[in-house]
Every structure is written in C-alpha cells, then in structure tokens.
Scaffold this motif. Structure first.
Motif, PDB file in Angstrom:
ATOM      1  N   GLU A   1       0.819  -1.213   0.000  1.00 22.81           N
ATOM      2  CA  GLU A   1       0.000   0.000   0.000  1.00 22.81           C
ATOM      3  C   GLU A   1       0.855   1.266   0.000  1.00 22.81           C
ATOM      4  N   GLN A   2       2.074   1.177   0.548  1.00 21.64           N
ATOM      5  CA  GLN A   2       2.968   2.329   0.514  1.00 21.64           C
ATOM      6  C   GLN A   2       3.431   2.610  -0.912  1.00 21.64           C
ATOM      7  N   VAL A   3       3.710   1.546  -1.649  1.00 24.73           N
ATOM      8  CA  VAL A   3       4.079   1.710  -3.048  1.00 24.73           C
ATOM      9  C   VAL A   3       2.889   2.238  -3.851  1.00 24.73           C
ATOM     10  N   SER A   4       1.683   1.795  -3.507  1.00 27.50           N
ATOM     11  CA  SER A   4       0.489   2.295  -4.191  1.00 27.50           C
ATOM     12  C   SER A   4       0.312   3.793  -3.979  1.00 27.50           C
ATOM     13  N   VAL A   5       0.589   4.274  -2.766  1.00 26.30           N
ATOM     14  CA  VAL A   5       0.519   5.717  -2.504  1.00 26.30           C
ATOM     15  C   VAL A   5       1.457   6.469  -3.439  1.00 26.30           C
TER      16      VAL A   5
ATOM     17  N   GLN B   1      -6.090   3.003  -5.719  1.00 25.68           N
ATOM     18  CA  GLN B   1      -7.047   3.595  -4.783  1.00 25.68           C
ATOM     19  C   GLN B   1      -7.690   2.517  -3.905  1.00 25.68           C
ATOM     20  N   LEU B   2      -8.007   1.376  -4.514  1.00 27.41           N
ATOM     21  CA  LEU B   2      -8.626   0.295  -3.753  1.00 27.41           C
ATOM     22  C   LEU B   2      -7.642  -0.359  -2.784  1.00 27.41           C
ATOM     23  N   VAL B   3      -6.383  -0.457  -3.182  1.00 27.67           N
ATOM     24  CA  VAL B   3      -5.367  -0.984  -2.267  1.00 27.67           C
ATOM     25  C   VAL B   3      -5.258  -0.088  -1.036  1.00 27.67           C
ATOM     26  N   ILE B   4      -5.201   1.221  -1.276  1.00 26.61           N
ATOM     27  CA  ILE B   4      -5.107   2.179  -0.168  1.00 26.61           C
ATOM     28  C   ILE B   4      -6.402   2.162   0.651  1.00 26.61           C
ATOM     29  N   GLY B   5      -7.540   2.135  -0.044  1.00 27.20           N
ATOM     30  CA  GLY B   5      -8.824   2.117   0.648  1.00 27.20           C
ATOM     31  C   GLY B   5      -8.989   0.896   1.530  1.00 27.20           C
TER      32      GLY B   5
ATOM     33  N   GLY C   1      -0.760  -1.566 -12.518  1.00 29.31           N
ATOM     34  CA  GLY C   1      -1.763  -1.111 -11.562  1.00 29.31           C
ATOM     35  C   GLY C   1      -2.373   0.215 -11.984  1.00 29.31           C
ATOM     36  N   THR C   2      -3.652   0.199 -12.358  1.00 24.19           N
ATOM     37  CA  THR C   2      -4.332   1.440 -12.707  1.00 24.19           C
ATOM     38  C   THR C   2      -4.501   2.308 -11.448  1.00 24.19           C
TER      39      THR C   2
END
Length: 389
Positions: free
Chosen positions: A318-322, A374-378, A368-369
């Motif tokens: 999730e940190q990478v997703s941010v 957004q869903l990973v973070i959510g 990753g779109t």
C-alpha cells in the motif's frame, strides 16, 4: 536569479555523494545515447533495445538494486534516481530498464534456483540477454488471479498454453518469465523464447510508449523442463511482489518525465515573447509554473521517503500504491499543463512535452491502474476489500 524547480528546497542536500554520482552517471548516458535520437525513435515507433541494453549493462544500470550475479547492489534511492533520469528522456527507455531489472531479473533473483540465477542473471545484468515478464493477458489485466494461461505436467516436463499481452521487451527477449495457473496454484517459469511453440508478435499502432518494444506472447503447447519452473514462486503473491518492486521505479521515473516537461516549459516561457515581453513574466504563467514546481517537489519528497524506507526496512504494497498513484497522476497533470504554456509548439515533436504526456497515459494504467491503487489504499484504511464489489 532563476533556479530549477528541484532547487527551490535544496533537495540535493538530502542525497549522499554516491547517490548524486549514480544520478550523474545515468544523466550522462541519457544525454549521450538517448536524447539525440529519442524524437526519431518515437516518431518511427522503434528503439534499439539491444544496443541500449549493452550500454546500460556496462554502466551497471540493469538490475542495479540486486546483489550478486554481476549486479551492482545499489541502494533503492540510487536506483530510483537512475529511473528518474532515464524517464526524463523517455518513459519507454525507463520501461526497458524496469522490466529487465525489477521484473524479469528480480523474479529469477528472488524465486529462481541457483542454476537459473547462474544461467540468466549475469548475462541480463550485462545487457547481453534481454528478459520480459509475462503476467498481463488480453482479458485479465487488473485481475491476474483469473489468468487463462495454463501449465500442466507431462512426465518430467511442463506444457504451457495461453497468451500474454502488452509485454515490454517481448519482441526481442531471450527469456520470458511466464506466470501460469497449475493444479497447485499460480507458478512462474523462466522460458527461453527460442522454445518451440513460443512466439512474440510486436504490437503496432501504439500512440504511447512508441520508443518501447511491446509484444503479444503466444504459448502454443510450449514444453519446458521442471528445471524451468521458479521453485520458490508459490501462488499469486510471487508475481505481485515483482510488480511491487517495479512500481517503486515508476514512482521515481514519473518525476523525471514531469521534470523534463517543466524544464522545457520554463525555458520556453523565458524566451517566448507576447505583447512585448516573455510569457514567463505574466502572472497566469507564473501561477502555473509555481503550482507545477510545488507538486514536483512533493512527489520527490514522497519518493525519497519511500526509498529510504525501502533501504531500511522494506516497503508494504500500500505504501508503493501511494507513491505510484500520486506521482504518476501529478506527472501527467504537469505534462498537460506544460503543453498549454508551449501553445501550438506543445504538440510538436521538436519538444518533448506531448511525447511525455502520451507516454504517461500508459504509465498511468500499467502495473496497476489508478483505480486499483485507490482500492489498495482504501482497503488498508478501512480493513474492507472492495475489489470486485
């Protein structure tokens, strides 16, 4: 006195001498080997992958954050800075390095046998062998868990059947890391592209990442021995961990494209005169430049923080997703805004801005779109899984 955007906060003071040296090395090879040719490569939809790989390999840029097997063992921050400089030239060139090092090489380095590592990694680190990473499929992009590619046992061998799409480096690769469903779950295979039944068709008519070799892989009963299977790759977590590794480079790379756009817009606005003075002297132009410089610096600080965490304790997905969500989203906004400052010249291939904007359209959705991130973070924020809901 005018300063460059990343000099506003003296951000260089946050880097070590070694990190600055790596950045300078990457910038030098980009200036010498890429910038003089990139507009033509993009226009023609071609790129000399093997020549560039050999050049990058000599400088230790391929798999540079890995250790052993001819890899440089550089820090995550140093690798990120190299990605920034590569993508400041073109996203396709950075993709070449990312796929080679953070996907294909990392998968073998992390999950392969010692024999597989010795067979592939030294040549890949030197740029003598090219790798690709076959996960995405025509009908299964954001949902790799439902991939259609299958691997079935046949005696001591495996038979691979299926297809992969949008695979960077595939048309020129020597080895393809292929992910397939088996009776025991998802497994990875290091497949020589010379194997009978393996074919890679180059994807044409792209309007983005044109200076990148992109292919569609067909696996028509490709037979590989048990020794081709990555022994430590068990389940979907393995390929997803490779994507997490590669996304880290994108966090930095997108900043390079944004910086190059902003540098171009600043230079253009300082020399382009309207109503008797440079357009850089108008309030509306300065407001645009200030806002873009602000977002560039924020993205850089985010990337640097994640890089330090990566080196110290590692990163959670999730940190990478941010990082990927924020930096790519802001980079494409910067590219589009810079295009407005250049006016009609902004669409010309003589300037890099619209080329960067077009490339970032791909970077926005690959690995990753924005919606997936957004869903990973959510999910991390709420504890609730909204995928497929």
């Amino acid at each position: 006195m005018a300063v460059s955007p990343l000099d506003l906060l003296d951000l260089d003071a946050l880097l070590t001498d070694e990190e600055r040296d790596v950045r300078a090395l990457a910038r030098r090879v980009v200036d010498d080997r890429v910038r003089p040719h990139i507009a033509g490569w993009y226009e023609r939809g071609e790129v000399p992958v093997r020549d560039l790989a050999l050049e990058f390999g000599k400088l230790g840029l391929l798999g540079m954050h890995l250790t052993g097997y001819g890899c440089a063992g550089a820090s995550a921050v140093a690798y990120g800075l190299a990605c920034l400089e590569l993508e400041a030239a073109d996203s396709g060139v950075r993709s070449l390095v990312s796929v080679q090092g953070s996907l294909a090489m990392y998968a073998i380095w992390k999950y392969g046998s010692e024999d597989q590592k010795q067979q592939w990694l030294p040549g890949m680190a030197a740029g003598e062998l090219i790798g690709c990473f076959g996960l995405t499929e025509p009908d299964h992009g954001s949902d790799p868990g439902n991939m259609a590619t299958r691997a079935r046992r046949d005696g001591d061998d495996w038979i691979l059947t299926g297809g992969k799409m949008w695979i960077t480096n595939a048309p020129v690769a020597d080895v393809a890391v292929i992910w397939a469903r088996t009776d025991e779950g998802v497994a990875g295979f290091a497949v020589p592209t010379s194997s009978p039944g393996f074919s890679a068709r180059e994807v044409k008519l792209k309007l983005s990442l044109r200076a990148s070799a992109t292919g569609e892989i067909t696996l028509d009963d490709v037979r590989v021995p048990e020794s081709a299977r990555l022994p430590d790759a068990r389940g979907l977590k393995a390929p997803l961990s490779c994507l997490t590794e590669a996304r880290f480079g994108i966090i930095w790379g997108a900043l390079g494209a944004a910086r190059d756009c902003l540098d171009t817009a600043l230079a253009y606005a300082g020399s382009r005169e309207q109503f008797g003075r440079p357009i850089a002297g108008f309030q509306l132009t300065q407001a645009k430049l200030a806002d873009m410089a602000l977002e560039l610096q924020k993205g850089y600080l985010l990337a640097l923080h994640l890089g330090r965490r990566h080196d110290e304790v590692g990163l959670r997905p999730e940190q990478v997703s941010v990082g990927k969500l924020n930096n790519v989203r802001e980079a494409i906004k910067i590219a589009r805004e810079c295009r407005t400052i250049l006016g009609a010249n902004g669409i010309s291939g003589e300037y890099p801005v619209l080329r960067h904007a077009n490339n970032l359209e791909s970077v926005l959705t690959y690995e990753g779109t924005s919606e997936i991130h957004q869903l990973v973070i959510g999910q991390k924020l709420t504890g609730l899984n909204a995928f497929g809901g």
